[in-house]
Scaffold this active site. Structure first.
Site, PDB file in Angstrom:
ATOM      1  CD  GLN A  16      -0.993  -0.202   3.770  1.00 17.83           C
ATOM      2  OE1 GLN A  16      -1.203   0.732   4.530  1.00 17.83           O
ATOM      3  NE2 GLN A  16      -1.515  -1.429   3.950  1.00 17.83           N
ATOM      4  NE  ARG A  75      -6.655  -1.867   2.077  1.00 19.68           N
ATOM      5  CZ  ARG A  75      -7.666  -1.017   2.245  1.00 19.68           C
ATOM      6  NH1 ARG A  75      -8.320  -0.552   1.192  1.00 19.68           N
ATOM      7  NH2 ARG A  75      -8.030  -0.639   3.452  1.00 19.68           N
TER       8      ARG A  75
END
Length: 412
Positions: A99, A284
């Site tokens: 992420q 993400r």
């Protein structure tokens, strides 16, 4: 000083039941009921609306306590009735998603266009301090290391594409950032069929040539073990092919890493203290069943490369501390937060002179006493969390066993 009841988050990557330090601290601190079969991932300490803390004496939200007197005039003028930071304990059993977090302009844009996934408009630089051994992926490796992995790991090179790798090598000396962005963009747009085709080859090479996997200088047994471990948790995941592009670090207790906005990272295992700007925004791209926003991430990453050591934050003695204990300052290059670690042995006392802003103090080990300068006295033991008002001097004393406390604060 005000004792707090804080929020525990249950996410699938957390440690289960009493294996979770986050859950054990909450149980010891305010009687949180731990279910032996539930994963507990995070203990939140702060005023963020997604997991606010409450003042135990009144039952009211911490945000109602935040005034110019309790947080300081400068902090209140800029941040109002929200703390500028969010303080956490993380207990990591399973790798978190690869992420990055937005900077301020991107945070505003994402919150406006997709408030369901991006619940606030803030940026989210963050720092992690290891409480136990802590494994993480953080930031892009130096290009030299990426080139070595592409040369020595055939399934990785073939997955990305021989032509894409040739173009990368041919342009990287002229414009390193652009060359990496182009190659990474190519990697991230491979389809599921290709991922499923090359994952077994990558994992098999990691198993069959473990000691030489990726080359002995930057790869080897630890790196091959990481690939095998990650595939066991998220088989056939694009994150497996992203991993060689990122620094792999193992931090020991007390070591820290600072992660800038828009730098890719993933926490792999361990217990940590974490502090960040007050945001819950996550973009993400892999190792997750949750929403992936690959286009946003690929188009906005910094693509800055650096070795792992350059991302570590070295603590220094805290100038406003005095006494027979020891207080270290972890001071990242942003204004929203810094972290103190204070250790006091039985019979010792450590004074923290008034900080010009709000702070939250968490006890992780030991038992003792907190004393204020106006006769305030409070007991401390693991899991106790206190909000400390601005300009409020503290003395920390240990009684029967050594005390360790972490204190997040903001001074402007």
């Amino acid at each position: 000083m005000y004792r707090l009841k804080c929020d525990v988050k249950s996410y699938g990557w957390g440690k289960v039941g009493h294996e979770s330090l986050a859950a054990k601290l909450a149980e010891a601190g305010y009687g949180f009921e731990v279910d032996p079969n539930t994963p507990y991932a995070e203990l939140w300490m702060g005023s963020h609306p997604s997991g606010p803390s409450f003042v135990m004496q009144t039952g009211k939200p911490l945000s109602e306590l935040l005034t110019p007197e309790t947080v300081g005039e400068k902090v209140y003028k800029k941040y109002g009735k929200q703390l500028p930071f969010l303080f956490k304990v993380l207990s990591i059993n399973k790798v978190l998603s690869i992420q990055a977090h937005p900077d301020k302009p991107l945070g505003k844009q994402l919150h406006k266009t997709n408030p369901k996934e991006y619940k606030d408009d803030n940026h989210k630089p963050e720092m992690a301090v290891a409480l136990t051994e802590f494994d993480a992926l953080c930031g892009f490796r130096p290009v030299k290391q990426i080139e070595q992995f592409l040369d020595s790991i055939a399934p990785l090179r073939e997955f990305v594409g021989e032509e894409a790798v040739r173009q990368f090598k041919g342009t990287v000396k002229q414009d390193e950032r652009k060359a990496l962005e182009t190659l990474f963009n190519e990697l991230m747009h491979k389809d599921e069929k290709r991922i499923q085709e090359f994952t077994p080859q990558l994992v098999q090479l990691a198993k069959s040539d473990a000691n030489n996997f990726g080359g002995t200088e930057y790869g080897g047994k630890a790196f091959s073990d990481l690939i095998i471990h990650l595939n066991s948790q998220f088989p056939d995941d694009i994150g497996l092919f992203v991993t060689p592009f990122l620094n792999y670090v193992r931090l020991h207790p007390g070591e820290a890493v600072f992660l800038r906005a828009l730098d890719p990272h993933a926490y792999v295992s361990g217990n940590i203290i974490e502090c960040m700007a007050a945001s819950d925004n996550v973009i993400r791209l892999g190792f997750t069943p949750k929403f992936k926003d690959i286009e946003t991430l690929v188009n906005n990453l910094t693509y800055q490369t650096a070795d792992a050591k350059s991302q570590l934050t070295q603590p220094v003695p805290f100038a406003k501390a005095c006494g027979s204990g020891k207080t270290l300052l972890y001071d990242p290059p942003i204004e929203e937060f810094s972290i103190l670690q204070t250790k006091v042995s039985p019979g010792q006392k450590q004074c923290i002179r008034g900080i010009n802003g709000p702070s939250i103090l968490l006890v992780t080990e030991g038992s003792g006493i907190l004393n204020g300068d106006k006769g305030d006295v409070a007991s401390i033991s693991p899991g106790f969390v206190y909000f400390i008002s601005a300009n409020f001097p503290l003395t920390i004393s240990a009684t029967s066993e050594p005390v360790v406390v972490y204190q997040a604060f903001c001074e402007i």
